[in-house]
Design a protein around this motif. Structure first.
Motif, mmCIF file in Angstrom:
data_model
loop_
_atom_site.group_PDB
_atom_site.id
_atom_site.type_symbol
_atom_site.label_atom_id
_atom_site.label_comp_id
_atom_site.label_asym_id
_atom_site.label_seq_id
_atom_site.Cartn_x
_atom_site.Cartn_y
_atom_site.Cartn_z
ATOM 1 N N ALA A 1 38.873 41.337 8.699
ATOM 2 C CA ALA A 1 40.157 41.932 8.343
ATOM 3 C C ALA A 1 39.977 43.298 7.685
ATOM 4 O O ALA A 1 40.829 44.172 7.824
ATOM 5 C CB ALA A 1 40.922 40.994 7.422
ATOM 6 N N SER A 2 38.877 43.511 6.995
ATOM 7 C CA SER A 2 38.656 44.806 6.335
ATOM 8 C C SER A 2 38.376 45.914 7.341
ATOM 9 O O SER A 2 38.594 47.088 7.041
ATOM 10 C CB SER A 2 37.503 44.708 5.348
ATOM 11 O OG SER A 2 36.306 44.389 6.028
ATOM 12 N N ASP A 3 37.903 45.580 8.543
ATOM 13 C CA ASP A 3 37.617 46.582 9.575
ATOM 14 C C ASP A 3 38.793 46.804 10.520
ATOM 15 O O ASP A 3 38.791 47.751 11.296
ATOM 16 C CB ASP A 3 36.398 46.164 10.405
ATOM 17 C CG ASP A 3 35.120 46.180 9.597
ATOM 18 O OD1 ASP A 3 35.097 46.813 8.535
ATOM 19 O OD2 ASP A 3 34.144 45.545 10.046
ATOM 20 N N ALA A 4 39.778 45.929 10.479
ATOM 21 C CA ALA A 4 40.887 45.994 11.433
ATOM 22 C C ALA A 4 41.916 47.032 10.997
ATOM 23 O O ALA A 4 42.089 47.320 9.818
ATOM 24 C CB ALA A 4 41.551 44.631 11.542
ATOM 25 N N LEU A 5 42.591 47.590 11.993
ATOM 26 C CA LEU A 5 43.706 48.498 11.756
ATOM 27 C C LEU A 5 45.000 47.693 11.869
ATOM 28 O O LEU A 5 45.164 46.905 12.789
ATOM 29 C CB LEU A 5 43.704 49.632 12.781
ATOM 30 C CG LEU A 5 42.446 50.501 12.807
ATOM 31 C CD1 LEU A 5 42.501 51.465 13.977
ATOM 32 C CD2 LEU A 5 42.303 51.256 11.507
ATOM 33 N N VAL A 6 45.898 47.926 10.939
ATOM 34 C CA VAL A 6 47.148 47.177 10.922
ATOM 35 C C VAL A 6 48.184 47.938 11.735
ATOM 36 O O VAL A 6 48.271 49.165 11.667
ATOM 37 C CB VAL A 6 47.628 46.974 9.468
ATOM 38 C CG1 VAL A 6 48.911 46.187 9.435
ATOM 39 C CG2 VAL A 6 46.558 46.272 8.665
ATOM 40 N N GLY A 7 48.969 47.198 12.482
ATOM 41 C CA GLY A 7 50.014 47.802 13.299
ATOM 42 C C GLY A 7 51.182 48.273 12.450
ATOM 43 O O GLY A 7 51.238 48.040 11.237
ATOM 44 N N PRO A 8 52.138 48.947 13.067
ATOM 45 C CA PRO A 8 53.275 49.489 12.325
ATOM 46 C C PRO A 8 54.110 48.417 11.629
ATOM 47 O O PRO A 8 54.682 48.661 10.575
ATOM 48 C CB PRO A 8 54.106 50.211 13.383
ATOM 49 C CG PRO A 8 53.392 50.101 14.667
ATOM 50 C CD PRO A 8 52.189 49.255 14.479
ATOM 51 N N ASP A 9 54.186 47.229 12.191
ATOM 52 C CA ASP A 9 54.994 46.174 11.562
ATOM 53 C C ASP A 9 54.180 45.316 10.591
ATOM 54 O O ASP A 9 54.696 44.356 10.038
ATOM 55 C CB ASP A 9 55.638 45.303 12.634
ATOM 56 C CG ASP A 9 54.611 44.628 13.520
ATOM 57 O OD1 ASP A 9 53.415 44.938 13.394
ATOM 58 O OD2 ASP A 9 55.013 43.794 14.341
ATOM 59 N N ARG A 10 52.927 45.641 10.406
ATOM 60 C CA ARG A 10 52.012 44.972 9.462
ATOM 61 C C ARG A 10 51.709 43.515 9.813
ATOM 62 O O ARG A 10 51.133 42.801 9.010
ATOM 63 C CB ARG A 10 52.530 45.049 8.032
ATOM 64 C CG ARG A 10 52.705 46.436 7.513
ATOM 65 C CD ARG A 10 51.811 46.621 6.314
ATOM 66 N NE ARG A 10 51.950 47.967 5.784
ATOM 67 C CZ ARG A 10 50.955 48.838 5.766
ATOM 68 N NH1 ARG A 10 49.790 48.491 6.227
ATOM 69 N NH2 ARG A 10 51.129 50.031 5.264
ATOM 70 N N SER A 11 52.115 43.043 10.975
ATOM 71 C CA SER A 11 51.816 41.655 11.337
ATOM 72 C C SER A 11 50.713 41.572 12.387
ATOM 73 O O SER A 11 50.098 40.528 12.539
ATOM 74 C CB SER A 11 53.072 40.960 11.860
ATOM 75 O OG SER A 11 53.490 41.563 13.078
ATOM 76 N N LEU A 12 50.469 42.663 13.111
ATOM 77 C CA LEU A 12 49.452 42.667 14.148
ATOM 78 C C LEU A 12 48.261 43.506 13.703
ATOM 79 O O LEU A 12 48.412 44.483 12.967
ATOM 80 C CB LEU A 12 50.024 43.230 15.457
ATOM 81 C CG LEU A 12 51.204 42.455 16.052
ATOM 82 C CD1 LEU A 12 51.735 43.188 17.268
ATOM 83 C CD2 LEU A 12 50.777 41.051 16.430
ATOM 84 N N HIS A 13 47.067 43.121 14.178
ATOM 85 C CA HIS A 13 45.836 43.830 13.852
ATOM 86 C C HIS A 13 45.217 44.365 15.133
ATOM 87 O O HIS A 13 45.311 43.741 16.191
ATOM 88 C CB HIS A 13 44.854 42.896 13.149
ATOM 89 C CG HIS A 13 45.369 42.397 11.846
ATOM 90 N ND1 HIS A 13 46.147 41.272 11.744
ATOM 91 C CD2 HIS A 13 45.229 42.883 10.588
ATOM 92 C CE1 HIS A 13 46.453 41.076 10.480
ATOM 93 N NE2 HIS A 13 45.919 42.039 9.756
ATOM 94 N N TYR A 14 44.546 45.504 15.014
ATOM 95 C CA TYR A 14 43.916 46.144 16.170
ATOM 96 C C TYR A 14 42.496 46.551 15.811
ATOM 97 O O TYR A 14 42.187 46.826 14.650
ATOM 98 C CB TYR A 14 44.720 47.378 16.603
ATOM 99 C CG TYR A 14 46.121 47.035 17.035
ATOM 100 C CD1 TYR A 14 46.371 46.596 18.327
ATOM 101 C CD2 TYR A 14 47.179 47.134 16.152
ATOM 102 C CE1 TYR A 14 47.649 46.277 18.733
ATOM 103 C CE2 TYR A 14 48.465 46.813 16.544
ATOM 104 C CZ TYR A 14 48.693 46.380 17.833
ATOM 105 O OH TYR A 14 49.953 46.049 18.232
ATOM 106 N N CYS A 15 41.637 46.643 16.837
ATOM 107 C CA CYS A 15 40.231 46.984 16.607
ATOM 108 C C CYS A 15 39.991 48.488 16.635
ATOM 109 O O CYS A 15 38.977 48.958 16.127
ATOM 110 C CB CYS A 15 39.341 46.287 17.642
ATOM 111 S SG CYS A 15 39.645 46.802 19.336
ATOM 112 N N SER A 16 40.896 49.262 17.224
ATOM 113 C CA SER A 16 40.709 50.719 17.274
ATOM 114 C C SER A 16 42.074 51.394 17.314
ATOM 115 O O SER A 16 43.108 50.765 17.572
ATOM 116 C CB SER A 16 39.904 51.107 18.522
ATOM 117 O OG SER A 16 40.645 50.808 19.698
#
Length: 77
Positions: free
Chosen positions: A53-68
């Motif tokens: 989770a510390s390496d993931a990027l959070v999406g605009p709605d803060r519920s989804l995570h992205y790798c890049s």
């Protein structure tokens, strides 16, 4: 002269005895390895990659995570 010889023998015997005691003593306990805290894993909403989770990027709605950032711009699948 006789007392000098007895003193030398006693000093040597005490030295050997002390040296053997040091070797027989248990070595100091090894330092425990630092315990790494566990970390939550999240899944990239675009490609499904699991990452910390510390390496993931959070999406605009803060519920989804992205790798890049590219996957964040592409959005979820």
């Amino acid at each position: 002269m006789k007392y000098l010889l007895v003193a030398v023998v006693l000093i040597i015997a005490i030295g050997i005895w002390r040296n053997n005691r040091r070797k027989a003593a248990a070595p100091p306990p090894a330092r425990p390895k630092p315990h790494h805290a566990t970390e939550d894993m999240v899944t990239c909403a675009h490609c499904g990659l699991h990452l910390p989770a510390s390496d993931a990027l959070v999406g605009p709605d803060r519920s989804l995570h992205y790798c890049s950032t590219e996957h964040r711009h592409l959005g979820p699948r």
